[in-house]
Structure formats: C-alpha cells, structure tokens
Design a protein around this motif. Structure first.
Motif, short mmCIF file in Angstrom:
data_model
loop_
_atom_site.label_atom_id
_atom_site.label_comp_id
_atom_site.label_asym_id
_atom_site.label_seq_id
_atom_site.Cartn_x
_atom_site.Cartn_y
_atom_site.Cartn_z
N VAL A 240 0.85 -1.19 0.00
CA VAL A 240 0.00 0.00 0.00
C VAL A 240 0.89 1.24 0.00
CG1 VAL A 240 -1.81 1.27 1.20
CG2 VAL A 240 -1.79 -1.24 1.27
N HIS A 241 0.65 2.14 -0.96
CA HIS A 241 1.43 3.37 -1.04
C HIS A 241 1.15 4.22 0.20
CE1 HIS A 241 3.01 7.19 -2.48
NE2 HIS A 241 3.53 6.56 -3.53
N PRO A 242 2.17 4.66 0.93
CA PRO A 242 1.96 5.37 2.20
C PRO A 242 1.36 6.76 2.05
CG PRO A 242 4.27 5.42 1.59
CD PRO A 242 3.59 4.51 0.60
N VAL A 243 1.42 7.35 0.86
CA VAL A 243 0.92 8.71 0.64
C VAL A 243 -0.46 8.69 -0.01
CG1 VAL A 243 1.36 10.94 -0.43
CG2 VAL A 243 3.27 9.59 0.45
N THR A 244 -0.61 7.95 -1.10
CA THR A 244 -1.87 7.94 -1.85
C THR A 244 -2.87 6.91 -1.33
OG1 THR A 244 -1.08 6.30 -3.46
CG2 THR A 244 -0.62 8.63 -3.93
N PRO A 287 8.53 5.41 3.58
CA PRO A 287 7.51 6.37 4.01
C PRO A 287 7.24 7.49 3.01
CG PRO A 287 8.95 5.81 5.84
CD PRO A 287 9.55 5.19 4.63
N SER A 288 8.24 7.85 2.19
CA SER A 288 8.06 8.92 1.22
C SER A 288 7.48 8.45 -0.11
CB SER A 288 9.40 9.61 0.95
OG SER A 288 10.31 8.71 0.34
N GLY A 289 7.36 7.14 -0.29
CA GLY A 289 6.78 6.60 -1.52
C GLY A 289 7.76 6.02 -2.51
N ASP A 290 9.06 5.98 -2.17
CA ASP A 290 10.00 5.23 -3.00
C ASP A 290 9.64 3.75 -2.91
OD1 ASP A 290 11.33 7.54 -3.68
OD2 ASP A 290 12.89 7.30 -2.18
N LEU A 291 9.94 3.01 -3.96
CA LEU A 291 9.49 1.62 -4.03
C LEU A 291 10.63 0.65 -4.28
CD1 LEU A 291 7.18 -0.47 -4.20
CD2 LEU A 291 6.91 0.14 -6.61
N TYR A 292 10.74 -0.35 -3.41
CA TYR A 292 11.68 -1.45 -3.60
C TYR A 292 10.93 -2.63 -4.21
CZ TYR A 292 15.12 0.85 -0.55
OH TYR A 292 16.03 1.73 0.00
N VAL A 293 11.50 -3.21 -5.26
CA VAL A 293 10.91 -4.39 -5.90
C VAL A 293 11.96 -5.50 -5.93
CG1 VAL A 293 9.72 -5.32 -7.91
CG2 VAL A 293 9.54 -2.87 -7.38
N ALA A 294 11.63 -6.65 -5.37
CA ALA A 294 12.57 -7.77 -5.28
C ALA A 294 12.26 -8.82 -6.34
CB ALA A 294 12.49 -8.41 -3.90
#
Length: 314
Positions: A240-244, A287-294
């Motif tokens: 879940v995106h923390p901002v939107t 928390p700022s919306g950067d995304l890590y994808v593994a």
C-alpha cells in the motif's frame, strides 16, 4: 495457445468463501470491507504509474542464500528484511554495507512467500494460508481461513486500517470466477480472513490495460524486452502506497504490476522488463513513496536482486 489461455482465464469456477470460520470471525464488521470488481473499461494507455521500472535508482545484488528471495519488508531506513521460500529464516540486509547483518530463525522449513512488519513484530505468510508472527517472545501460528488452494503469496500491512492484507495467487474464493484474483483483509485480532475480499482483480481488465501499455511503448519506439505482457495475472506481492493509499500488486508469473485506487478500481497495469525481473516476488514502500521491488534469481540470472525506484520527477 492464446485461445486456450483465454479459455482457462475466463472459465467460471464455483468457489466458496475462504472458510466457514472466516465469516464467523468477520460478523462483527469491525472494519469496512470493499467487495469490488474491475469489470470496467480498462484505463487508457496514458494511465501510467509514477515509476519507470526500466530505470532503477539503485540495485542490490542478494547473497546466494537469498537466491529464492520471496518477500521483503523495510526494517527502518537502513535495512530490508527478506525471506526465501525454503527455510524459516528472516534475513536482515544492510542497504549501506550491502550485506546480510543477521539471520533470525522463526520456524521450520516451509514454503514462505511474504513478510510484513507491524511495530516490533514480523508477520510471515506461508503458501498454505498459515500466518506466522515472530516477536521477542517467540513465534505464534494463526489459521487465516485461507488454504493452499488459494495460494497465499502476498502480505502487507495497511497502516490506514491497521490490518494485514493477503493476496491470493490461486482460487479467489467468495464465489468469484477463476478469471479474478482476490486480496483479503485479516481481522486485526483473530487474523481470520474476512468473508468478502477487500479487493478483486479482473484478469481481463488487466490484460487489456497492459496490451495498451505495450502498444504505446511500441509506438514510441521503446520496445524494451518484456515477459508475459500481462497475459494473465497471479499475485506474488502486495503493498500500500503510504501517501496515496493506492494498492500495488505484483505478478511474478506474468511479470507485471498493477495499481488500484482506494476503492479498488484499476488505475494502471504495466509489464516489467525481463532482464531486470527474472521473477518479481516482493514489494516494499518507503515512508516517502519510493518503491523497492525484489526478484528471485530465476532461470536466467545467477543472483536475486532488489531494485529501488523513485517516483518520476524526484
């Protein structure tokens, strides 16, 4: 072959709710549950996500013990905790030193698919629907009402509702067809799945949207190597995106990612470059919306990796 795939995806399957006890556990309706369907017009190709998945801001190569990396969660600003789908261990990976600082056993060997952090506790989802909670006092096990038929592969914490969400790769349950995929909300006290899915993914809508994204890329001359191109969708991770508050769902088998709004409506769907994502398996937002994808190592890569993506314009 394409006709056969279409027939399989749209074949109705009579599925019951996850379990009878699931309905009992949710009878108090402590949380609002959204039972939605994406049987709507797919978004136009211009409905792009905020991330360019062909250009990671950073890439972290995983050690050999994480070749089967199957889920990730943030552990503060300097660490990511990962699991792999064979041993009951948590691996604390240091983003600064690019090494595993600590290995924490939480259970016996098993097919563990995803991990989420809630406060100081870790929750781990196994593919048969069983949930594990690791804390300072040890490990507890919970029956969610979901089963191996549902193939529970994605797990995340939804901070807004203070609940866990579980994405199912297999049978959606709740009377849905096999052309749909379900994401269930777990009761915050019993960890039983609510009787109705919180979100429903429509495979055909995703296919249509991804086809549009492919056509747009071709028109612009950006024909980056893709795998699967959304010809189906089998969730492997959810976040879940923390901002939107938007819900992002990853699919390893078809190598794609989708974005839903807070009401569960499909906003965008994109294929992922196969050279970066041999087998995409994990999602984690900062928390700022950067995304890590593994991604697991897969058949074509020697190492699993975690890629960092920043929103366009940042």
């Amino acid at each position: 072959m394409k006709n056969l795939l279409f027939a399989l995806l749209t074949l109705p399957v009579g599925c019951n709710s996850p379990a009878a006890t699931s309905a009992d556990a949710s009878s108090s309706s402590l949380l609002p549950v959204q039972a939605v369907s994406q049987r709507t017009t797919p978004p136009a190709p211009k409905a792009a996500m905020a991330y360019d998945f062909s250009r990671p801001a950073a890439t972290y190569a995983m050690p050999s013990e994480l070749a089967e990396l199957s889920g990730i969660a943030l552990a503060g600003s300097t660490h990511i905790t990962g699991i792999e789908d064979e041993t009951g261990n948590l691996y604390e990976y240091n983003l600064t030193t690019r090494k595993v600082d600590r290995v924490i056993p939480f259970g016996s060997s098993g097919d563990y698919e995803d991990v989420a952090r809630v406060g100081a506790d870790w929750f781990i989802m196994r593919s048969d629907g069983k949930l594990f909670r690791y804390s300072a006092t040890g490990t507890q096990e919970y029956e969610t009402g979901l089963s191996f038929a549902n193939e529970t592969e994605g797990l995340t914490y939804d901070a807004a509702s203070k609940t866990l969400l579980v994405a199912c790769k297999g049978e959606p349950g709740a009377g849905l067809s096999f052309g749909q995929r379900a994401i269930y909300r777990l009761h915050p006290e019993t960890f039983k799945a609510e009787a109705k899915p919180a979100y429903v993914l429509d495979v055909e809508a995703i296919r249509g949207s991804t086809a549009g994204a492919d056509a747009a890329a071709e028109k612009s001359g950006k024909k980056g190597k893709k795998k699967g191109s959304g010809k189906g969708f089998s969730p492997s991770a959810v976040a879940v995106h923390p901002v939107t508050g938007h819900v992002f769902v990853l699919s390893a088998k078809q190598n794609g990612i989708v974005e839903l709004d807070q009401n569960g409506q499909l906003l965008a769907a994109q294929p992922l470059p196969a050279d970066l994502f041999p087998q995409a398996e994990g999602l984690a937002f900062t928390p700022s919306g950067d995304l890590y994808v593994a991604t697991e190592a897969g058949k074509s890569a020697t190492q699993a990796s975690i890629h960092l993506f920043r929103a366009r314009g940042r």
